[in-house]
Design an enzyme around this catalytic site. Structure first.
Site, PDB file in Angstrom:
ATOM      1  N   GLU A 201      -0.448  -0.686  11.449  1.00 21.90           N
ATOM      2  CA  GLU A 201       0.550  -1.757  11.357  1.00 21.90           C
ATOM      3  C   GLU A 201       0.263  -2.901  12.337  1.00 21.90           C
ATOM      4  OE1 GLU A 201       1.452   1.459  11.201  1.00 21.90           O
ATOM      5  OE2 GLU A 201       2.774   1.651   9.441  1.00 21.90           O
ATOM      6  N   GLU A 323       6.094  -7.877  -7.389  1.00 24.68           N
ATOM      7  CA  GLU A 323       5.169  -7.465  -8.456  1.00 24.68           C
ATOM      8  C   GLU A 323       5.609  -6.090  -8.910  1.00 24.68           C
ATOM      9  OE1 GLU A 323       0.742  -7.302  -7.751  1.00 24.68           O
ATOM     10  OE2 GLU A 323       0.953  -5.392  -8.807  1.00 24.68           O
TER      11      GLU A 323
END
Ligand SMILES: *[C@@H]1O[C@H](CO)[C@@H](O)[C@H](O)[C@H]1NC(C)=O
Ligand SMILES: *[C@@H]1O[C@H](CO)[C@@H](O)[C@H](O)[C@H]1NC(C)=O
Ligand SMILES: *[C@@H]1O[C@H](CO)[C@@H](O)[C@H](O)[C@H]1NC(C)=O
Ligand SMILES: *[C@@H]1O[C@H](CO)[C@@H](O)[C@H](O)[C@H]1NC(C)=O
Ligand SMILES: *[C@@H]1O[C@H](CO)[C@@H](O)[C@H](O)[C@H]1NC(C)=O
Ligand SMILES: *[C@@H]1O[C@H](CO)[C@@H](O)[C@H](O)[C@H]1NC(C)=O
Ligand SMILES: *[C@@H]1O[C@H](CO)[C@@H](O)[C@H](O)[C@H]1NC(C)=O
Ligand SMILES: *[C@@H]1O[C@H](CO)[C@@H](O)[C@H](O)[C@H]1NC(C)=O
Ligand SMILES: *[C@@H]1O[C@H](CO)[C@@H](O)[C@H](O)[C@H]1NC(C)=O
Ligand SMILES: *[C@@H]1O[C@H](CO)[C@@H](O)[C@H](O)[C@H]1NC(C)=O
Ligand SMILES: *[C@@H]1O[C@H](CO)[C@@H](O)[C@H](O)[C@H]1NC(C)=O
Length: 541
Positions: A201, A323
């Site tokens: 991350e 998406e």
């Protein structure tokens, strides 16, 4: 609104479906009460709720260019804009966004090489030239765009090419630019081999902040009026860390992804399953409201996790599906390309709207099995309007707002069950529409293995409306011969097929429209819904 005709006539004309003798009509015993005002926790979708995500390498196929605009796509986009009251937004991105390398000297728009051992569906070596961006100039007025930049390629040459593409993109898109995006599904970069195994991350956040600064500077230099354009992010494929998805969407916000407050939209991606996995069925995976609830809950968990970080870390930006579609890896023939997938799309999208997943970019690409339309003729897929488009049309009609000032609220009615769902749309605090979706699969082709002959069952619903609803309610139907149908789909008696009028609506004489039902003296209406179909009831309240 079409002129109404007498109900008895309408029912007679529903012919094949409702001619079914009373034996096939089962009544829900309990009337469903609809509140006068939307419940406090109703969803408040953004304008352009029905939007699209176009595969980066397919965008020139869908949009065409200035000398060869794609009139078919133009018409299909316009239809939705009219029904919804706002144009769909085009997000241009996806897997190929992180593969495409910009080359200022390339004279054609795109050169792509398909390597079937990696993917047979899209090119995995891609170069784009300045004329690629011409495709942003062919869509109907009012269409706004999200352009996705390549974050996947990590050589200094590839990065320099990405920064160099910014000026071409911003000049071509101009004031129609809504957001940038930097990286598609970076939580899969390790699995894709784009980043080393230990890429975590913190590495993503550092790289994203650095890259978006470079894009912001290039935007400001080339298009000063677009300085300050924000980003759609993080566009992860997964909802948390496992062997495959390596970044946690909540954790990246915790680690400062929005420290520059340049995120305008939090985007997440979703698929109901993976098309190549075993055990996927139409009834079990798609036409199944429990599976819709389970998938939506995962997304709501991410949304709530980010929101819980507080205003300092994540300002009150909308959370959207950036998406998504039925089955990952471009869908499966016989499932993703049939009418059943359209009905799944109606239920899934409307449920998302009721939960404040406030915009829906359904993904599509050339030759994809889940596409709403095939924009050009290829040797794999005929150009045409595909069943999922009809689902998009019904959702757009349900999300209709008379103006962007009006307030639309969508609620999921508690009467919904696994194979039959109901929703209400309130506009400016007045009940405007009810949506009914029947998710029982009904086969056009086979004997269905029930009693023979198996006439299509019809469910009858009654609604107790608020006392100020009067007169005739208009009923518009999303119909086909069955959940396995891939042709002969209509919305409110209209076909949008390519071969009729290049995607413009054409009235079909063999399908009913203009049906209405009377609100009785007690404020009740009843509506019949055949298996594998949907209906919108528009009210005067
Ligand atoms: C949706 O957002 C509205 C406005 O912010 C809020 O009142 C409502 O409770 C939210 N609903 C859900 C299901 O989160
Ligand atoms: C525009 O599209 C046409 C048809 O695909 C193509 O032949 C032409 O080269 C394109 N023009 C540019 C500038 O890319
Ligand atoms: C795919 O095939 C090409 C030759 O066509 C080969 O060079 C390449 O290594 C293969 N890639 C994979 C991932 O198997
Ligand atoms: C750079 O990209 C290559 C190939 O995609 C990948 O193998 C490598 O791990 C990446 N290196 C870093 C530091 O991201
Ligand atoms: C960091 O940003 C600089 C310019 O702002 C750019 O040249 C460089 O390629 C970026 N590096 C990474 C790793 O993104
Ligand atoms: C419907 O979805 C739920 C939740 O994913 C699942 O448990 C159930 O098995 C599914 N139904 C069928 C018929 O597969
Ligand atoms: C289909 O079209 C593609 C792309 O134009 C081409 O590479 C391929 O050879 C064609 N396949 C056949 C079977 O004609
Ligand atoms: C519908 O018919 C197809 C083709 O015969 C079959 O594969 C499928 O299982 C049937 N579905 C149902 C729900 O009967
Ligand atoms: C219907 O059931 C029979 C007998 O169990 C089976 O052979 C046939 O494949 C089934 N047909 C479909 C479409 O499921
Ligand atoms: C749908 O059913 C009707 C009535 O049986 C039939 O005439 C029509 O050809 C069917 N359409 C398709 C696409 O199968
Ligand atoms: C109506 O006609 C169209 C075109 O001939 C056909 O595809 C469709 O299945 C028909 N619908 C019904 C319900 O008969």
């Amino acid at each position: 609104m079409l002129p109404s005709i007498k109900r008895s006539l309408a029912v007679a004309a529903l012919g094949a479906f409702l001619k079914a003798e009373a034996a096939h009509i089962s009544s829900r015993t309990k009337p469903i009460a609809i509140p006068k005002s939307a419940p406090n926790d109703a969803g408040v979708p953004l304008d352009s709720f029905v939007s699209y995500s176009f595969e980066f390498s397919s965008w020139p196929d869908f949009a065409g260019n200035l000398s060869h605009p794609n009139a078919f796509s133009y018409n299909l986009m316009s239809n939705l804009g009219k029904l919804q009251g706002s144009m769909p937004i085009a997000r241009v991105g996806g897997n190929t966004q992180d593969i495409a390398i910009f080359d200022e000297s390339l004279e054609t728009s795109i050169v792509g090489i398909i390597r079937p051992n990696i993917s047979a569906d899209y090119p995995t070596i891609i170069t784009i030239g300045p004329s690629y961006f011409e495709s942003y100039k062919t869509m109907p007025e009012g269409t706004r765009f999200v352009h996705g930049f390549n974050m996947g390629a990590n050589s200094s040459a590839a990065r320099a090419a990405t920064w160099a593409s910014v000026s071409h993109a911003c000049k071509a898109i101009g004031s129609d630019l809504l957001f940038w995006e930097y990286g598609n599904e970076p939580d899969l970069f390790t699995a894709s081999g784009y980043r080393p195994d230990d890429w975590a991350e913190a590495d993503y956040v550092t790289e994203w902040l650095n890259g978006t600064t470079a894009i912001e500077e290039a935007t400001k230099a080339a298009c000063p009026e677009l300085a300050g354009t924000k980003f759609m992010a993080p566009s992860f494929a997964g909802i948390g860390v496992n062997d495959y998805f390596r970044l946690d969407p909540v954790e990246v916000f915790k680690q400062g992804l929005d420290e520059k407050q340049n995120i305008g939209l939090i985007a997440s991606h979703n698929y109901m399953g993976v098309s190549t996995n075993p055990g996927i069925t139409l009834q079990g995976t798609l036409m199944n409201h429990s599976s819709v609830l389970a998938k939506a809950d995962e997304q709501i968990g991410v949304k709530d996790g980010i929101k819980a970080l507080g205003a300092a870390l994540a300002p009150n930006v909308p959370f959207v599906m950036g998406e998504h579609n039925s089955l990952a890896r471009q869908g499966r023939p016989g499932l993703s390309n049939g009418f059943g997938a359209a009905l799944w799309g109606v239920d899934w999208n409307t449920y998302l709207a009721s939960q404040n997943l406030t915009r829906s970019h359904m993904h599509q690409g050339t030759n994809y099995r889940y596409q709403s339309w095939q924009p050009i003729e290829t040797n794999l897929t005929a150009r045409g309007t595909k069943p999922p488009y009809y689902g998009n049309v019904a959702v757009a009609a349900f999300m209709h707002k008379p103006s962007s000032e009006s307030e639309l609220k969508i609620s999921s009615l508690p009467s919904s069950s696994i194979y039959a769902t109901q929703y209400a749309a309130h506009v400016d605090d007045t009940l405007a529409r009810i949506l009914l979706v029947d998710l029982n699969t009904y086969n056009t082709t086979a004997d269905n293995n029930y009693t023979t002959p198996f006439a299509r069952p019809v469910e009858k619903y009654s609604f107790q409306l608020p006392s100020d609803c009067k007169g005739e309610a208009q009923v518009q139907r999303l119909l086909a011969n069955g959940s396995d149908a891939i042709t002969g789909i209509t919305w409110d008696g209209y076909s949008y097929n390519y071969e009729l009028d290049e995607g413009k609506p054409v009235r079909m004489e063999n399908v009913t429209c203009g049906e209405s039902v009377k609100v009785d003296g007690k404020g009740m209406i009843s509506v019949e819904v055949p298996w594998s179909s949907a209906a919108i009831v528009s009210l005067d309240c």
